[in-house]
Design an enzyme around this catalytic site. Sequence first.
Site, PDB file in Angstrom:
ATOM      1  N   ASP A 191       0.866  -1.187   0.000  1.00  0.00           N
ATOM      2  CA  ASP A 191       0.000   0.000   0.000  1.00  0.00           C
ATOM      3  C   ASP A 191       0.897   1.230   0.000  1.00  0.00           C
ATOM      4  OD1 ASP A 191      -3.232   0.465   1.296  1.00  0.00           O
ATOM      5  OD2 ASP A 191      -1.892   2.137   0.770  1.00  0.00           O
ATOM      6  N   ASP A 192       0.501   2.261  -0.784  1.00  0.00           N
ATOM      7  CA  ASP A 192       1.343   3.456  -0.863  1.00  0.00           C
ATOM      8  C   ASP A 192       1.193   4.353   0.364  1.00  0.00           C
ATOM      9  OD1 ASP A 192      -1.293   3.859  -1.863  1.00  0.00           O
ATOM     10  OD2 ASP A 192      -0.668   5.832  -2.598  1.00  0.00           O
ATOM     11  N   MET A 210      -5.071   1.541  -5.718  1.00  0.00           N
ATOM     12  CA  MET A 210      -4.691   2.903  -6.072  1.00  0.00           C
ATOM     13  C   MET A 210      -3.298   3.238  -5.564  1.00  0.00           C
ATOM     14  SD  MET A 210      -7.394   4.214  -7.592  1.00  0.00           S
ATOM     15  CE  MET A 210      -7.727   5.947  -7.298  1.00  0.00           C
ATOM     16  N   ASN A 258      13.695 -61.840 -33.699  1.00  0.00           N
ATOM     17  CA  ASN A 258      14.287 -60.515 -33.914  1.00  0.00           C
ATOM     18  C   ASN A 258      15.159 -60.481 -35.166  1.00  0.00           C
ATOM     19  OD1 ASN A 258      13.309 -58.818 -31.935  1.00  0.00           O
ATOM     20  ND2 ASN A 258      14.764 -59.539 -30.393  1.00  0.00           N
ATOM     21  N   ASP A 315       9.270 -56.782 -30.695  1.00  0.00           N
ATOM     22  CA  ASP A 315       8.520 -55.969 -29.726  1.00  0.00           C
ATOM     23  C   ASP A 315       7.029 -56.290 -29.768  1.00  0.00           C
ATOM     24  OD1 ASP A 315      10.818 -54.776 -28.949  1.00  0.00           O
ATOM     25  OD2 ASP A 315      10.405 -52.801 -29.834  1.00  0.00           O
ATOM     26  N   GLU A 333      12.939 -61.035 -22.623  1.00  0.00           N
ATOM     27  CA  GLU A 333      11.749 -61.709 -23.154  1.00  0.00           C
ATOM     28  C   GLU A 333      11.151 -62.663 -22.120  1.00  0.00           C
ATOM     29  OE1 GLU A 333      14.888 -62.106 -24.358  1.00  0.00           O
ATOM     30  OE2 GLU A 333      15.247 -64.192 -24.963  1.00  0.00           O
TER      31      GLU A 333
HETATM   32 MG   LIG Z   1      -3.438   3.596  -2.323  1.00  0.00          MG
END
Ligand SMILES: [Mg+2]
Length: 466
Positions: free
Chosen positions: A9-10, A55, A338, A347, A373
């Site tokens: 907050d400012d 703000m 194979n 596979d 296998e």
């Molecule tokens: Mg403010």
Amino acid sequence: MSARVLVVDDVLPNVKLLEAKLKSEYYEVTTAQSGIEALENVKKRIPDIILLDVMMPDMDGFETCRRLKSDPETADIPVVMVTALTDVGDRVQGLNFGADDFLTKPINDLALFARIRSLVRLKGMTDELKLRGKTGLQFGISDEINSRINDTRGAKILIVDEDVAESQQIGNKLREIGMHVDVTPDPPKAVGMSEQFDYDLIIVSTQLSSDDGLHLCTHFRSQERTRNTPLLIIIDDNNTELLVKGLDMGINDYLITPIDSNEVVARTKIQVRRKRYQDALRSSHEKSMYMAVMDGLTNLYNRQYFDMHIEMMLRSHISQAKPLSFMLIDVDHFKKINDTYGHLCGDEVLRRIPMIMIRNIRPTDFAARYGGEEIAVVMPNTTLSQAADVAERIRKSIEGYPFNLAGEGGAIKCTVSIGVSSSTQNDNTSQLISRADKALYHVKNTGRNRVAAFSDSGTKVSSDKR
Ligand SMILES: [Mg+2]
């Protein structure tokens, strides 16, 4: 529950006031007096929640929020926008910039703390899921999440509200943005619907004639199917007590009557995105769990999981004096398959054998890829001769199966050799496996495509069926 809160907050007195309130509830507080300072602060140490003034000179709260939410490092930190304005348009704008909630000054303490608790709890859950995802195999987590969360179309929403005008207003607004909306005024019906469909959000009015709506929310929270479904309540402006109760029992958000259509859309979108984000994290976690225990080629359990599991099964069977049987299946002349047809065909054979096998074993039997296998099957509560019969059925069905391998012109023949063993009172897993292994070698050395079952004394129980 302690959590780190960043207050932005400012105006210094505002910062001090919030800081004092939060510290009195044992929160750890850091502060910043501008958006830039807030972003720097967050980079140093990630807070659990940010209370952000709208703000502010230079960079206002909206822009600060947008930057926080667009940085993956800080996107998950819940942001609560704090403003003196009661303008709904402002609220909606904040939510569109990714804020998680909105508080108006002067801040109601009860709502503030309930809101913080609820958001911090949610963040804890998300952090936990992320962590689990990371310790898993990190399988495409971020891609999946990104694609899933941003599109909220097709979301399924359930509205439980007796106020026809209100539910129509909400329903129409959500349908306009491509969501599916079911509406019912009746809590028991809502329960039934929630058991039938997977909703992405359930909106519950707290002004039901039969109930305050929170009982219904408690029910949804307690059910497996709706435990993680976001809940949003519609609440009367001054009913802070009910709101605090709701937030404490785990509702995710609320709408204050009279309802603003744009706020409905903004809050619904946020909840749906959050749900999809968590679903994505959860499923990627499940996927990595799955990949950690399964063999990708055969879809059977992998060797690592097998080693753990057989140990547990054997121990429990011995303690209950029940027989546990084990078979080791080896594809005959696999190297030749194979070499002759190529590794892809090899596979394919390995992929199909489990599918043929599965028809001959029980759901309680446990199959894993043991080696190249070799396939292992553990059969609970099964004697050696019963296991030998199962093995023989498997051998026969594989022998009779035409392996039509794509692109190789016709079916090839494929057979297996199987060694079987069964547990004894003082057995351990390596002895059990070793007996099956010996039986398998016996078959391999005496012509293949057969079953041999060895008892613990080394006697052949059944074999050589052809
Ligand atoms: Mg403010």
